[in-house]
Motif scaffolding. Structure first.
Motif, PDB file in Angstrom:
ATOM      1  N   LYS A  20       0.894  -1.143   0.052  1.00  0.00           N
ATOM      2  CA  LYS A  20       0.069  -0.101  -0.129  1.00  0.00           C
ATOM      3  C   LYS A  20       0.818   1.300  -0.056  1.00  0.00           C
ATOM      4  O   LYS A  20       0.660   2.401  -0.742  1.00  0.00           O
ATOM      5  CB  LYS A  20      -0.972  -0.137   1.320  1.00  0.00           C
ATOM      6  N   GLY A  21       1.982   1.182   0.652  1.00  0.00           N
ATOM      7  CA  GLY A  21       2.999   2.285   0.764  1.00  0.00           C
ATOM      8  C   GLY A  21       3.923   2.457  -0.235  1.00  0.00           C
ATOM      9  O   GLY A  21       4.469   3.614  -0.472  1.00  0.00           O
ATOM     10  N   THR A  22       3.788   1.400  -1.204  1.00  0.00           N
ATOM     11  CA  THR A  22       4.934   1.631  -2.340  1.00  0.00           C
ATOM     12  C   THR A  22       4.424   1.504  -3.767  1.00  0.00           C
ATOM     13  O   THR A  22       5.264   1.910  -4.314  1.00  0.00           O
ATOM     14  CB  THR A  22       6.053   0.465  -2.166  1.00  0.00           C
ATOM     15  N   LEU A  23       3.468   0.915  -3.739  1.00  0.00           N
ATOM     16  CA  LEU A  23       2.923   0.565  -5.020  1.00  0.00           C
ATOM     17  C   LEU A  23       2.686   1.814  -6.001  1.00  0.00           C
ATOM     18  O   LEU A  23       2.853   1.808  -7.109  1.00  0.00           O
ATOM     19  CB  LEU A  23       1.427  -0.233  -5.085  1.00  0.00           C
ATOM     20  N   SER A  24       2.265   2.917  -5.275  1.00  0.00           N
ATOM     21  CA  SER A  24       1.769   4.187  -6.130  1.00  0.00           C
ATOM     22  C   SER A  24       3.026   5.113  -6.002  1.00  0.00           C
ATOM     23  O   SER A  24       2.932   6.465  -6.449  1.00  0.00           O
ATOM     24  CB  SER A  24       0.750   4.777  -5.670  1.00  0.00           C
ATOM     25  N   ALA A  25       4.245   4.635  -5.321  1.00  0.00           N
ATOM     26  CA  ALA A  25       5.250   5.693  -5.376  1.00  0.00           C
ATOM     27  C   ALA A  25       5.913   5.903  -6.767  1.00  0.00           C
ATOM     28  O   ALA A  25       6.137   4.876  -7.684  1.00  0.00           O
ATOM     29  CB  ALA A  25       6.386   5.099  -4.561  1.00  0.00           C
ATOM     30  N   ASP A  26       6.281   7.184  -7.023  1.00  0.00           N
ATOM     31  CA  ASP A  26       6.617   7.533  -8.502  1.00  0.00           C
ATOM     32  C   ASP A  26       8.086   7.302  -8.466  1.00  0.00           C
ATOM     33  O   ASP A  26       8.809   8.233  -8.360  1.00  0.00           O
ATOM     34  CB  ASP A  26       5.970   8.840  -8.701  1.00  0.00           C
ATOM     35  N   MET A  27       8.607   6.270  -9.159  1.00  0.00           N
ATOM     36  CA  MET A  27       9.775   6.148  -9.531  1.00  0.00           C
ATOM     37  C   MET A  27      10.291   6.156 -10.935  1.00  0.00           C
ATOM     38  O   MET A  27      11.129   6.006 -11.377  1.00  0.00           O
ATOM     39  CB  MET A  27      10.152   4.651  -9.062  1.00  0.00           C
ATOM     40  N   SER A  28       9.298   6.842 -11.588  1.00  0.00           N
ATOM     41  CA  SER A  28       9.485   7.328 -13.162  1.00  0.00           C
ATOM     42  C   SER A  28      10.885   7.827 -13.586  1.00  0.00           C
ATOM     43  O   SER A  28      11.457   7.469 -14.256  1.00  0.00           O
ATOM     44  CB  SER A  28       8.267   7.833 -13.737  1.00  0.00           C
ATOM     45  N   GLU A  29      11.312   8.715 -12.771  1.00  0.00           N
ATOM     46  CA  GLU A  29      12.449   9.467 -13.082  1.00  0.00           C
ATOM     47  C   GLU A  29      13.656   8.499 -13.008  1.00  0.00           C
ATOM     48  O   GLU A  29      14.678   8.477 -14.069  1.00  0.00           O
ATOM     49  CB  GLU A  29      12.806  10.771 -12.149  1.00  0.00           C
ATOM     50  N   ALA A  30      13.712   7.862 -11.919  1.00  0.00           N
ATOM     51  CA  ALA A  30      14.835   6.853 -11.830  1.00  0.00           C
ATOM     52  C   ALA A  30      14.805   5.655 -12.744  1.00  0.00           C
ATOM     53  O   ALA A  30      15.823   5.368 -13.518  1.00  0.00           O
ATOM     54  CB  ALA A  30      14.864   6.162 -10.211  1.00  0.00           C
ATOM     55  N   ARG A  31      13.698   5.196 -13.276  1.00  0.00           N
ATOM     56  CA  ARG A  31      13.299   4.302 -14.261  1.00  0.00           C
ATOM     57  C   ARG A  31      13.776   4.919 -15.565  1.00  0.00           C
ATOM     58  O   ARG A  31      14.632   4.157 -16.406  1.00  0.00           O
ATOM     59  CB  ARG A  31      11.842   4.133 -14.363  1.00  0.00           C
ATOM     60  N   GLN A  32      13.659   6.057 -15.772  1.00  0.00           N
ATOM     61  CA  GLN A  32      14.022   6.778 -17.102  1.00  0.00           C
ATOM     62  C   GLN A  32      15.510   6.999 -17.250  1.00  0.00           C
ATOM     63  O   GLN A  32      15.999   6.465 -18.442  1.00  0.00           O
ATOM     64  CB  GLN A  32      13.354   8.193 -17.316  1.00  0.00           C
ATOM     65  N   HIS A  33      16.142   7.064 -15.930  1.00  0.00           N
ATOM     66  CA  HIS A  33      17.889   7.099 -15.961  1.00  0.00           C
ATOM     67  C   HIS A  33      18.281   5.824 -16.483  1.00  0.00           C
ATOM     68  O   HIS A  33      19.282   5.911 -17.153  1.00  0.00           O
ATOM     69  CB  HIS A  33      18.390   7.544 -14.600  1.00  0.00           C
ATOM     70  N   PHE A  34      17.620   4.893 -15.917  1.00  0.00           N
ATOM     71  CA  PHE A  34      18.074   3.401 -16.184  1.00  0.00           C
ATOM     72  C   PHE A  34      17.801   2.893 -17.315  1.00  0.00           C
ATOM     73  O   PHE A  34      18.560   2.451 -18.325  1.00  0.00           O
ATOM     74  CB  PHE A  34      17.418   2.471 -15.040  1.00  0.00           C
ATOM     75  N   LEU A  35      16.668   3.270 -17.932  1.00  0.00           N
ATOM     76  CA  LEU A  35      16.068   2.744 -19.357  1.00  0.00           C
ATOM     77  C   LEU A  35      16.986   3.265 -20.349  1.00  0.00           C
ATOM     78  O   LEU A  35      17.062   2.980 -21.373  1.00  0.00           O
ATOM     79  CB  LEU A  35      14.406   2.947 -19.653  1.00  0.00           C
ATOM     80  N   GLN A  36      17.245   4.671 -20.402  1.00  0.00           N
ATOM     81  CA  GLN A  36      17.964   5.205 -21.524  1.00  0.00           C
ATOM     82  C   GLN A  36      19.191   4.698 -21.652  1.00  0.00           C
ATOM     83  O   GLN A  36      19.955   5.050 -22.781  1.00  0.00           O
ATOM     84  CB  GLN A  36      18.001   7.018 -21.170  1.00  0.00           C
ATOM     85  N   CYS A  37      19.843   3.865 -20.781  1.00  0.00           N
ATOM     86  CA  CYS A  37      21.003   2.934 -21.185  1.00  0.00           C
ATOM     87  C   CYS A  37      20.893   1.731 -21.502  1.00  0.00           C
ATOM     88  O   CYS A  37      21.928   0.955 -21.783  1.00  0.00           O
ATOM     89  CB  CYS A  37      21.772   2.820 -19.424  1.00  0.00           C
ATOM     90  N   LEU A  38      19.543   1.301 -21.858  1.00  0.00           N
ATOM     91  CA  LEU A  38      19.116  -0.029 -22.333  1.00  0.00           C
ATOM     92  C   LEU A  38      18.946   0.081 -23.942  1.00  0.00           C
ATOM     93  O   LEU A  38      18.407   0.992 -24.344  1.00  0.00           O
ATOM     94  CB  LEU A  38      18.325  -0.671 -21.441  1.00  0.00           C
TER      95      LEU A  38
END
Length: 198
Positions: A20-38
């Motif tokens: 409940k406390g983590t499912l909606s946490a917005d990690m999109s910025e970190a994911r974008q950092h990661f995905l741009q390297c893949l």
């Protein structure tokens, strides 16, 4: 109980609240950092996937994703969230070679004692393809020990560099500090690391 057993018991007892406390946490910025390297059709391992939040985000973007967690209860919940089977596995049991373009270890391996982290990072390096990327994050600071029923190892810029210096196969390419994205936790700071398999 050992620190590992105590931490796993915490997730067993508090799985629903944790999700409940983590499912909606917005990690999109970190994911974008990661995905741009893949590469576009990258194969990703969500290493300690928790609620399955990031696994689902990667799947929705069309990536091939494997997910695992040390908590059987979180594996069950994450399987429901993501629609894929989530493997019950401890970090030390990773035993693959040249499989993944990226390994995402978001707020997960921070539960390992410092003396165990280098060995797990070496397993991560082995599981990555050449030039593959690791993203991982730790709470910021110098604390190590039990807190609130779980074991945490925190890092600063200097101490995380010492950790990775002991794992030559992984070279840090980016390191940045963020606040906690969960509501009401903004005063907590996190250290985020991108490292490439050499």
């Amino acid at each position: 109980m050992s620190s590992k057993e105590t931490t796993l018991q915490f997730y067993k007892d508090h799985a629903q609240d944790f999700v409940k406390g983590t499912l909606s946490a917005d990690m999109s910025e970190a994911r974008q950092h990661f995905l741009q390297c893949l590469p576009e059709s990258a194969r990703i391992l969500d290493f300690g996937c928790g609620s399955g939040r990031d696994t689902k985000a990667f799947l929705d973007l069309g990536y091939q994703v494997d997910a695992c967690d040390g908590s059987e209860e979180l594996c069950r919940i994450a399987s429901e969230v993501t629609g894929i089977p989530v493997r019950h596995m401890f970090f030390q049991d990773l035993n693959e070679t040249d499989v993944y373009d990226g390994i995402w270890a978001c707020a997960s391996i921070l539960h390992l004692p410092k003396e165990e982290l280098a060995a797990v990072l070496r397993k991560i390096a082995d599981a990555l393809k050449k030039k593959g990327m690791l993203y991982t994050s730790f709470k910021y600071g110098d604390f190590e020990g039990m807190r609130g029923g779980r074991y945490f190892t925190n890092f600063t810029e200097d101490t995380v560099k010492v950790l990775f210096d002991g794992v030559p196969a992984l070279q840090i390419t980016e390191l940045w500090i963020t606040g906690d994205v969960r509501p009401g936790r903004g005063e907590e700071r996190w250290i985020n690391i991108l490292a490439r398999r050499s």
